[in-house]
Design a protein around this motif. Structure first.
Motif, PDB file in Angstrom:
ATOM      1  N   ILE A  32     -41.507 -60.155 -39.780  1.00 61.07           N
ATOM      2  CA  ILE A  32     -40.068 -60.549 -41.289  1.00 61.07           C
ATOM      3  C   ILE A  32     -39.444 -61.168 -40.380  1.00 61.07           C
ATOM      4  CG2 ILE A  32     -38.273 -60.355 -42.602  1.00 61.07           C
ATOM      5  CD1 ILE A  32     -38.779 -57.783 -42.602  1.00 61.07           C
ATOM      6  N   ARG A  56     -40.026 -65.754 -41.014  1.00 59.44           N
ATOM      7  CA  ARG A  56     -38.386 -65.962 -41.472  1.00 59.44           C
ATOM      8  C   ARG A  56     -38.491 -67.701 -42.209  1.00 59.44           C
ATOM      9  NH1 ARG A  56     -33.150 -67.491 -38.755  1.00 59.44           N
ATOM     10  NH2 ARG A  56     -34.598 -67.156 -36.782  1.00 59.44           N
ATOM     11  N   ILE A  79     -40.480 -68.817 -44.741  1.00 63.45           N
ATOM     12  CA  ILE A  79     -40.545 -67.767 -46.160  1.00 63.45           C
ATOM     13  C   ILE A  79     -40.244 -68.911 -47.070  1.00 63.45           C
ATOM     14  CG2 ILE A  79     -37.740 -68.167 -45.773  1.00 63.45           C
ATOM     15  CD1 ILE A  79     -37.727 -65.608 -46.294  1.00 63.45           C
ATOM     16  N   TRP A 133     -43.492 -66.302 -49.184  1.00 63.76           N
ATOM     17  CA  TRP A 133     -42.323 -64.707 -49.328  1.00 63.76           C
ATOM     18  C   TRP A 133     -43.234 -63.722 -49.548  1.00 63.76           C
ATOM     19  CZ3 TRP A 133     -44.385 -61.506 -52.565  1.00 63.76           C
ATOM     20  CH2 TRP A 133     -45.359 -62.011 -54.007  1.00 63.76           C
ATOM     21  N   SER A 145     -42.993 -61.883 -45.459  1.00 59.78           N
ATOM     22  CA  SER A 145     -41.273 -61.241 -45.355  1.00 59.78           C
ATOM     23  C   SER A 145     -40.822 -60.249 -46.885  1.00 59.78           C
ATOM     24  CB  SER A 145     -40.335 -61.942 -44.897  1.00 59.78           C
ATOM     25  OG  SER A 145     -40.128 -63.145 -45.888  1.00 59.78           O
ATOM     26  N   THR A 146     -41.653 -60.300 -47.513  1.00 58.22           N
ATOM     27  CA  THR A 146     -40.972 -59.325 -48.578  1.00 58.22           C
ATOM     28  C   THR A 146     -41.382 -58.005 -48.051  1.00 58.22           C
ATOM     29  OG1 THR A 146     -40.935 -61.042 -50.140  1.00 58.22           O
ATOM     30  CG2 THR A 146     -40.451 -59.087 -50.928  1.00 58.22           C
ATOM     31  N   GLY A 148     -39.924 -55.491 -44.948  1.00 57.89           N
ATOM     32  CA  GLY A 148     -39.171 -55.084 -45.920  1.00 57.89           C
ATOM     33  C   GLY A 148     -38.975 -53.515 -46.479  1.00 57.89           C
ATOM     34  N   ILE A 149     -39.963 -54.098 -47.984  1.00 59.84           N
ATOM     35  CA  ILE A 149     -40.276 -52.657 -48.599  1.00 59.84           C
ATOM     36  C   ILE A 149     -40.325 -51.242 -47.764  1.00 59.84           C
ATOM     37  CG2 ILE A 149     -41.578 -51.833 -50.401  1.00 59.84           C
ATOM     38  CD1 ILE A 149     -41.523 -54.847 -51.546  1.00 59.84           C
ATOM     39  N   ILE A 192     -39.525 -50.510 -45.040  1.00 57.20           N
ATOM     40  CA  ILE A 192     -39.109 -49.903 -44.161  1.00 57.20           C
ATOM     41  C   ILE A 192     -37.683 -49.573 -44.593  1.00 57.20           C
ATOM     42  CG2 ILE A 192     -36.547 -50.876 -43.005  1.00 57.20           C
ATOM     43  CD1 ILE A 192     -37.494 -53.000 -42.030  1.00 57.20           C
ATOM     44  N   ALA A 219     -30.223 -48.528 -47.469  1.00 59.01           N
ATOM     45  CA  ALA A 219     -31.530 -48.178 -46.156  1.00 59.01           C
ATOM     46  C   ALA A 219     -32.206 -49.057 -45.910  1.00 59.01           C
ATOM     47  CB  ALA A 219     -32.546 -47.350 -47.410  1.00 59.01           C
ATOM     48  N   THR A 220     -31.005 -50.657 -46.495  1.00 55.21           N
ATOM     49  CA  THR A 220     -31.775 -51.765 -47.018  1.00 55.21           C
ATOM     50  C   THR A 220     -31.286 -52.100 -44.699  1.00 55.21           C
ATOM     51  OG1 THR A 220     -31.871 -52.048 -48.673  1.00 55.21           O
ATOM     52  CG2 THR A 220     -32.840 -53.935 -48.468  1.00 55.21           C
ATOM     53  N   PRO A 221     -32.640 -52.757 -44.703  1.00 52.96           N
ATOM     54  CA  PRO A 221     -31.699 -53.592 -43.307  1.00 52.96           C
ATOM     55  C   PRO A 221     -32.017 -55.132 -43.691  1.00 52.96           C
ATOM     56  CG  PRO A 221     -34.375 -53.923 -43.185  1.00 52.96           C
ATOM     57  CD  PRO A 221     -34.408 -52.940 -44.596  1.00 52.96           C
ATOM     58  N   PHE A 272     -30.933 -58.103 -42.456  1.00 52.65           N
ATOM     59  CA  PHE A 272     -31.665 -59.503 -42.397  1.00 52.65           C
ATOM     60  C   PHE A 272     -32.939 -59.554 -42.929  1.00 52.65           C
ATOM     61  CE2 PHE A 272     -34.022 -56.045 -39.450  1.00 52.65           C
ATOM     62  CZ  PHE A 272     -35.015 -56.403 -39.894  1.00 52.65           C
ATOM     63  N   TRP A 273     -32.942 -58.778 -44.347  1.00 55.16           N
ATOM     64  CA  TRP A 273     -34.113 -58.920 -45.052  1.00 55.16           C
ATOM     65  C   TRP A 273     -33.313 -59.081 -46.382  1.00 55.16           C
ATOM     66  CZ3 TRP A 273     -35.219 -55.064 -49.279  1.00 55.16           C
ATOM     67  CH2 TRP A 273     -36.824 -55.671 -49.923  1.00 55.16           C
ATOM     68  N   LEU A 332     -33.210 -62.236 -45.979  1.00 52.42           N
ATOM     69  CA  LEU A 332     -33.788 -63.296 -46.203  1.00 52.42           C
ATOM     70  C   LEU A 332     -34.916 -63.126 -48.499  1.00 52.42           C
ATOM     71  CD1 LEU A 332     -36.266 -62.691 -43.625  1.00 52.42           C
ATOM     72  CD2 LEU A 332     -34.938 -64.951 -44.039  1.00 52.42           C
ATOM     73  N   MET A 333     -34.017 -62.036 -48.786  1.00 49.52           N
ATOM     74  CA  MET A 333     -34.421 -61.872 -49.680  1.00 49.52           C
ATOM     75  C   MET A 333     -33.278 -63.203 -50.459  1.00 49.52           C
ATOM     76  SD  MET A 333     -37.086 -60.535 -50.422  1.00 49.52           S
ATOM     77  CE  MET A 333     -37.630 -60.501 -48.426  1.00 49.52           C
ATOM     78  N   LEU A 379     -35.037 -66.486 -50.356  1.00 48.99           N
ATOM     79  CA  LEU A 379     -35.579 -66.622 -51.574  1.00 48.99           C
ATOM     80  C   LEU A 379     -35.212 -66.788 -52.561  1.00 48.99           C
ATOM     81  CD1 LEU A 379     -38.382 -63.977 -50.880  1.00 48.99           C
ATOM     82  CD2 LEU A 379     -38.519 -66.682 -50.499  1.00 48.99           C
ATOM     83  N   VAL A 413     -34.510 -70.847 -52.414  1.00 49.69           N
ATOM     84  CA  VAL A 413     -35.122 -71.153 -52.744  1.00 49.69           C
ATOM     85  C   VAL A 413     -35.299 -71.439 -54.729  1.00 49.69           C
ATOM     86  CG1 VAL A 413     -37.602 -71.676 -52.473  1.00 49.69           C
ATOM     87  CG2 VAL A 413     -35.866 -70.913 -50.619  1.00 49.69           C
TER      88      VAL A 413
END
Lengths: 278, 325
Positions: free
Chosen positions: A229, A233, A236, A240, A243-244, A247-248, A250, B145-147, B149-150, B153-154, B157, B161
């Protein structure tokens, strides 16, 4: 054991979590069979979109994203489990000594624990890994060093109350050594909350590892989700998927571990299970 | 023991922890790779032994370790956190100028997290078993449960974006002439994504905690009494249930302060927010250990201050608290 499973099964989320966890573990074990080539190797053209030739696309160097995720599962689980084992060992030692001996020992150890609990853990982990250079050992050590205090406090509490129970007093009277009493009388009775805590700690260790490698503090020889990820960065806006998907991965793994932890907690404390569960 | 003694003891403890952190910081700097003298000598382009020895003397590096420690502690007391050789500036001035941005981000995120988290927790607890409860519970589990930084980023997006609603980088639009009001709006627009991202994880925690705590308190005798004597449900909720259910949330918020500050490093990195978290990332890239440890020290101070504040708030909210303990 069957009773235990009966109780565990009552929590539907925990069953789903267990299923997900088994899946992730299997993927991690089978990684070299599914993708024998190194995840660092170029597989095809760079920036390929997902759901085409490569199910999750390729990155800016043409590496297969799915292969990276599959191999990353090994790193995440390994770091999560080993650092938790080390942290639990530290926490058990300090907590048991403090709770068993009480008095000055307790006071000193608890001030020590409090100190480690106060300092901002993530910043401390960053400092440790940066100073001792990012390797798998420094990462595991740093995560363990910032994670043990809650275990110590929990174990201390258990030991304090178990210490006064008749069966422990009886062991003292017949002259068993401190070590033997701690290991054979008290510890087995203090373990179940520690196991619950440990399963939740693996989850937070995985989150911590991913954040470290996102910041560029991962072991440079290991493909990890956080690294994937972090590396994607800057692109991005165009890619997409890079990095997507990690993350899923994790999210799924950490969620599974949290659900399993809650299930274990319910199954081990059936009386507390329904009341006031978050 | 009165309130004053309690505060005094808490302050004393904070100072002790702070001192311990300073000592640890000192030891960590000694362990960091690269002797400062050879670093400067290398940068001056004159790395001969005599010059290095001279520098070591100048910086007191030839003194015994205890003397060095005393000098270091003396310096930190005057907020001298060392020198960043890479940037040719004092660490204190660098972290000092980044502090306001981080405070703005973390305080906003904290207020959001408490407000939304407690609100959702109450919503779920008062509607146990309904779809609203399930939704809050599942969302909290997911975000927990979600980091971070992610999530960031999402969010970039989606909202920057794809939808183009909000800026994704920095704290303000550069190079434009704006009135004070316009500037405030501009900063606020830049603040939305990072603050929400940082808050999300904590919203999950506070929602779960509030829900659990509310359910526990709802069953207690004094709530039943309140109901029996015919109080309005809204008043029971506010004055009886929530007032008590909020206590563990406050305790936890104090414990979580360090996590909030730690999370800001990641979030500031993702959103190029010009705070001390971003500074820590820059220090990492440059392997500038003095700067990194300066950030560590400052974040520790922030956490200790925050813990102190939550303890005091707690002792005010809960009159039962044993101030002597």
């Amino acid at each position: 054991m069957r009773d235990f499973w009966q109780r565990y099964r009552r929590n539907k989320g925990a069953v789903v979590g267990l299923g997900l966890l088994i899946f992730v573990v299997l993927v991690a074990i089978a990684a070299p069979i599914i993708f024998p080539a190194s995840p660092w190797e170029m597989a095809g053209a760079p920036f390929q979109r997902p759901f085409g030739e490569y199910p999750l696309g390729t990155d800016m160097l043409g590496r297969n994203v799915l292969s990276g995720i599959v191999h990353g599962a090994r790193v995440s689980l390994m770091v999560g489990i080993i650092s938790t084992i080390v942290a639990v060992a530290l926490g058990l030692t300090f907590g048991a000594l403090a709770g068993y001996f009480g008095g000055i020992v307790d006071d000193a150890l608890m001030r020590f624990t409090e100190f480690f609990q106060t300092i901002p853990s993530f910043v401390f982990a960053i400092v440790l890994v940066a100073i001792f250079r990012p390797t798998i050992y420094s990462i595991v050590a740093a995560i363990a060093v910032v994670s043990w205090p809650p275990v110590a406090r929990l174990v201390r509490g258990e030991f304090l109350s178990l210490r006064r129970r008749e069966f422990v007093q009886a062991a003292v009277v017949i002259g068993e050594s401190h070590l033997k009493i701690i290991l054979t009388q008290i510890l087995p009775n203090a373990l179940s909350p520690v196991i619950v805590m440990a399963s939740l700690m693996i989850a937070s260790a995985i989150l911590l590892e991913s954040a470290l490698s996102f910041l560029g503090l991962g072991d440079p020889n290991m493909m990890s989700w956080g690294y994937m990820i972090g590396a994607s960065r800057s692109v991005i806006r165009n890619a997409w998927w890079m990095s997507t998907f990690p993350g899923i991965a994790i999210l799924v793994t950490v969620l599974a571990l949290n659900l399993v932890g809650e299930g274990l907690s319910d199954a081990m404390n059936p009386r507390l299970a329904r009341k006031g569960r978050a | 023991m009165g309130r004053f003694d309690y505060v005094a003891r808490r302050l004393l403890k904070s100072v002790a922890i702070l001192l311990a952190i300073v000592v640890m910081n000192f030891l960590l700097i000694r362990m960091a790779p690269g002797d400062p003298a050879s670093v400067i000598a290398g940068e001056a382009g004159a790395a001969d032994a005599k010059y290095i020895a001279q520098l070591r003397e100048q910086f007191g590096l030839d003194q015994p370790l205890t003397t060095q420690l005393a000098l270091y502690v003396g310096g930190v007391v005057q907020f001298d956190l060392g020198f960043s050789y890479r940037n040719q500036r004092t660490v204190a001035s660098m972290v000092g100028e980044r502090l306001p941005a981080t405070l703005l981000l973390t305080v906003t995120a904290f207020v959001l997290a408490i407000g939304i988290g407690v609100g959702l927790g109450v919503l779920a607890a008062t509607r146990v078993g309904t779809w609203a409860d399930s939704l809050v519970t599942v969302a909290a589990l997911g975000f927990y449960a979600t980091p971070l930084f992610w999530v960031g980023l999402m969010a970039i997006l989606l909202f920057s974006v794809n939808l183009g609603w909000l800026p994704a980088f920095g704290m303000q639009t550069l190079g434009s002439q704006m009135t004070a009001g316009e500037r405030a709006v501009d900063v606020a627009r830049h603040l939305v994504l990072p603050a929400t991202t940082l808050a999300v994880f904590f919203v999950a925690i506070y929602a779960r905690l509030t829900r659990a705590s509310m359910l526990e308190v709802q069953d207690m005798d004094f709530v039943r009494t309140a109901r029996a004597k015919g109080l309005a449900p809204a008043r029971i909720l506010r004055a009886h249930t929530l007032r008590n259910a909020i206590l563990p949330v406050i305790t936890f918020a104090g414990i979580q302060a360090g996590q909030l500050v730690g999370g800001s490093i990641v979030v500031e990195t993702v959103f190029a927010w010009p705070g001390i978290g971003r500074l820590a990332f820059e220090a990492l890239l440059q392997r500038d250990y003095n700067l990194l440890l300066g950030v560590f020290f400052l974040t520790s101070v922030m956490v200790i201050a925050f813990n102190l504040i939550t303890d005091l708030v707690y002792s005010m909210v809960d009159p039962r608290i044993e101030v002597g303990a």
